[in-house]
Design a protein around this motif. Structure first.
Motif, PDB file in Angstrom:
ATOM      1  N   MET A  21       0.748  -1.197  -0.050  1.00 57.47           N
ATOM      2  CA  MET A  21       0.081   0.020   0.121  1.00 57.47           C
ATOM      3  C   MET A  21       0.738   1.241   0.015  1.00 57.47           C
ATOM      4  O   MET A  21       1.589   1.576   1.242  1.00 57.47           O
ATOM      5  N   ASP A  22       0.913   1.976  -1.067  1.00 58.41           N
ATOM      6  CA  ASP A  22       1.888   3.075  -1.440  1.00 58.41           C
ATOM      7  C   ASP A  22       3.243   2.657  -0.975  1.00 58.41           C
ATOM      8  O   ASP A  22       4.128   3.427  -0.147  1.00 58.41           O
ATOM      9  N   GLY A  23       3.680   1.415  -1.320  1.00 58.05           N
ATOM     10  CA  GLY A  23       5.157   1.032  -0.974  1.00 58.05           C
ATOM     11  C   GLY A  23       5.172   0.148   0.269  1.00 58.05           C
ATOM     12  O   GLY A  23       6.269  -0.354   0.519  1.00 58.05           O
ATOM     13  N   GLY A  74      -1.780  -0.001 -11.010  1.00 60.54           N
ATOM     14  CA  GLY A  74      -1.795   1.208 -11.919  1.00 60.54           C
ATOM     15  C   GLY A  74      -3.119   1.543 -12.730  1.00 60.54           C
ATOM     16  O   GLY A  74      -3.415   2.341 -13.338  1.00 60.54           O
ATOM     17  N   GLU A  75      -4.069   0.547 -12.195  1.00 61.98           N
ATOM     18  CA  GLU A  75      -5.524   1.000 -12.984  1.00 61.98           C
ATOM     19  C   GLU A  75      -6.442   1.618 -11.806  1.00 61.98           C
ATOM     20  O   GLU A  75      -6.741   1.019 -10.646  1.00 61.98           O
ATOM     21  N   PRO A  76      -6.773   2.856 -12.118  1.00 55.01           N
ATOM     22  CA  PRO A  76      -7.794   3.787 -11.063  1.00 55.01           C
ATOM     23  C   PRO A  76      -9.154   3.134 -10.849  1.00 55.01           C
ATOM     24  O   PRO A  76      -9.573   2.188 -12.122  1.00 55.01           O
ATOM     25  N   THR A  92      -1.991   1.875  -4.869  1.00 56.50           N
ATOM     26  CA  THR A  92      -1.721   3.189  -4.266  1.00 56.50           C
ATOM     27  C   THR A  92      -2.782   4.140  -4.255  1.00 56.50           C
ATOM     28  O   THR A  92      -3.922   3.891  -4.659  1.00 56.50           O
ATOM     29  N   THR A  93      -2.674   5.059  -3.356  1.00 58.24           N
ATOM     30  CA  THR A  93      -3.798   6.014  -2.947  1.00 58.24           C
ATOM     31  C   THR A  93      -4.383   6.658  -4.420  1.00 58.24           C
ATOM     32  O   THR A  93      -3.377   7.253  -4.990  1.00 58.24           O
ATOM     33  N   GLY A  98      -8.381   9.882  -9.937  1.00 64.41           N
ATOM     34  CA  GLY A  98      -7.300   8.834 -10.438  1.00 64.41           C
ATOM     35  C   GLY A  98      -6.983   8.842 -11.734  1.00 64.41           C
ATOM     36  O   GLY A  98      -6.253   7.784 -12.085  1.00 64.41           O
ATOM     37  N   ARG A  99      -7.154  10.027 -12.603  1.00 65.02           N
ATOM     38  CA  ARG A  99      -6.533   9.909 -13.783  1.00 65.02           C
ATOM     39  C   ARG A  99      -5.620  11.008 -14.095  1.00 65.02           C
ATOM     40  O   ARG A  99      -5.391  11.616 -15.128  1.00 65.02           O
TER      41      ARG A  99
END
Lengths: 104, 496
Positions: A21-23, A74-76, A92-93, A98-99
């Motif tokens: 989650m965010d790394g 990578g897919e929002p 990722t947050t 998201g785009r």
């Protein structure tokens, strides 16, 4: 009597696996949704709103409210409460819609 | 192109919860071919949401009520011929197909994201799509850690997790973590609180806005539904055992915290649900599970033109005849879509609908007047009367909007505040939810008003009229990729 949900139902899953989650590394159990894995790690928010930039996470828990939208690999705009966690998933947050990377 | 089956099924059942499962099993036992479509990979719906098979739960029944009835239906579904279970199918619309059939359109994938479009033709439809939680806003309800009461239970049942647990905060020691306040209105709160407590959460309070004495106005409904009383006693004694305090005629009127829930304010309410001054109490907690009853999920049926009625607690449900048929011939409904009434009623209605559908498709004028049909109809009428009493007892009081501050978000998706909506009503003359939506974007976001619809229609009626239930007519019940729409055949069969 202190017990966990897993104790209560006698769960015996395969060993946990890792997602991020965010790394940050988070462990998930096989069969858990992305949202459930994040809750288990004490993470309640993984999106910021479009206007106020305020934190949001899972709210309705059943795929109706869209508050739990996350960027997964990578897919929002994936509904984290419905998507099963898979080993190595990178969450990722999601900021706004998201785009941002697309300039739209 | 959509994947199509050339030969239509006799019946498409949409939703595999208690109503849909009972309907599918009964229809198959009457010799019909049945397509059972459900968004989840497993049958059971939201009520019998089971842990994912990979979690290998030896005792899933520990989190459920009346598990034996579900186990029976599931065994009959698995062993019965004639049922095609289309798991992971998210139905987004139903159209009229050729030759008097229906075309059920679905997308696959966990959240329907860009996957295979499917079209299932069927001669009859049983809409058993259940319900989702109704929410009323209050200051702080968008803070992480505030979750739906049913949502908390759903995540617990399927993912074995509790909200707000596991985050070591700097100030709270290990003992202090995992406190979940349960609040709102309706019998679901007791079930949710007892599940959370059994699973290890500390529940400092269950906060119920209604007064339980209101049930006493319906002595006949109470007397003929002893099982509901037993349920209440079972949950009530579980709460006592866990030391949970039940506060009736009270509400959470504010949530406190920066970044996540740290405490809530609980206020006593008067009979109209207005906070009584001087009664505020602060309760420290790590999460708040909140819900104000359930809303029938009827988008698919409404899109087909099925008539609706307003229930005793102000939601919209489908109008059904004595054998569960909607106002549109060939479309039946069962369970919460006809008004929220619980799993046992849903099973009875699913069974009754299936018998009626089998009679219709078999060319018989109506279901045979068998003892079974008479028994089902009596059970339905008895449980519906209890459901009506329950809805009346928990109907939101007219004073709940006084909980709102001007900057409280009402529409979570579009971040539209109560102040903006009041401006649309007071200054711009909006009198209904649709006009408020056009002026403010409330209800125009991702969830299409599912979370804020009840609140917006109530605020729009602030001029004095009774709030109309929000309109559920939506072109899509699920998000669909444009490619799916592009691949649809034009609906030319029924053109004049």
């Amino acid at each position: 009597m202190a017990r966990t949900p897993a104790d209560l139902v006698g769960a015996d899953p395969d060993p946990p696996f890792e997602i991020t989650m965010d790394g940050r590394t988070v462990t998930a159990l096989p069969g858990q949704s992305v949202a459930a894995a994040l809750w288990a790690a004490g993470i309640l928010a993984w999106r910021t709103t479009r206007n106020g930039g305020r934190p949001r996470g899972a709210f309705c828990g059943i795929g109706q409210c869209y508050d739990c939208l996350a960027t997964i690999n990578g897919e929002p705009n994936r509904r984290a409460c419905l998507v099963p966690a898979r080993p190595g998933d990178a969450i990722t947050t999601q900021e706004g819609h998201g785009r941002a990377g697309l300039g739209v | 192109m959509p994947v199509s089956v050339s030969e239509p099924y006799d019946l498409a059942v949409i939703g595999a919860g208690p109503a849909g499962l009972a309907g599918a099993v009964t229809a198959a036992e009457h010799g019909l071919t049945v397509a059972l479509l459900d968004a989840s990979d497993q049958v059971g719906g939201q009520f019998y949401r089971t842990p994912d098979p990979e979690l290998r739960a030896a005792r899933p029944e520990a989190l459920h009520h009346d598990w034996a009835a579900f186990a029976d239906l599931r065994a009959r579904q698995r062993s019965g011929n004639g049922i095609t279970h289309l798991a992971g199918h998210r139905v987004w619309t139903v159209t009229r197909g050729g030759g008097g059939t229906w075309a059920v359109h679905a997308v696959t994938g966990a959240d329907g994201a860009g996957e295979r479009p499917v079209c299932v033709p069927a001669r009859a439809l049983l809409v058993a799509t259940g319900s989702y939680e109704r929410q009323l806003p209050f200051p702080g309800w968008t803070l992480p850690g505030v979750v739906g009461a049913g949502g908390a239970q759903a995540m617990l049942k399927s993912g074995l997790v509790l909200p707000g647990i596991g985050a070591p905060s700097a100030r709270a020691g290990r003992r202090a973590r995992g406190r979940i306040v349960v609040a709102g209105s309706g019998p679901l709160l007791l079930a949710v609180a007892s599940s959370l407590a059994a699973a290890g959460a500390k529940v400092p309070a269950v906060v119920e806005a209604a007064g339980y004495l209101r049930y006493a106005r319906h002595p006949r409904a109470l007397a003929t539904n002893a099982h509901k009383m037993v349920e209440a006693v079972v949950h009530g004694s579980a709460l006592l055992r866990h030391g949970v305090r039940l506060r009736a005629r009270s509400a959470v009127t504010a949530v406190h915290g920066t970044g996540r829930v740290e405490a809530v304010t609980v206020s006593r309410l008067d009979r109209d649900w207005r906070p009584v001054p001087g009664t505020d109490r602060r309760i420290a907690c790590d999460a708040l599970a909140v819900g104000h009853g359930l809303t029938p999920q009827i988008e698919l049926a409404v899109t087909l033109g099925c008539a609706t009625r307003t229930t005793a607690d102000g939601t919209s449900a489908l109008v059904l005849d004595g054998f569960q048929e909607t106002s549109v011939p060939g479309v039946w409904a069962a369970g919460e879509t006809g008004g929220v009434g619980g799993a046992r009623l849903a099973r009875v209605e699913g069974e009754l609908a299936a018998i009626a559908i089998a009679a219709r498709l078999g060319g018989r004028p109506g279901p045979a007047g068998s003892g079974r049909v008479a028994r089902l109809r009596r059970a339905r009428s008895r449980m519906r009367s209890f459901a009506d009493a329950m809805a009346a007892a928990h109907a939101p009081g007219s004073g709940w909007p006084t909980w709102l501050a001007g900057d409280t978000d009402v529409c979570r998706c579009e971040e539209v505040t109560a102040g903006t909506i009041r401006e649309a009503v007071d200054d711009l003359g909006a009198r209904d939810a649709r006009t408020v939506k056009l002026l403010t974007r409330a209800g125009m976001g991702w969830c299409q008003g599912r979370m804020c619809g009840s609140a917006v229609s109530c605020l729009a009626a602030a001029g004095g009229a009774a709030p109309a239930p929000p309109g559920e007519r939506r072109p899509f019940a699920e998000p669909v990729p444009l490619g799916v729409l592009a691949s649809l055949d034009p609906p030319d069969e029924d053109r004049p």
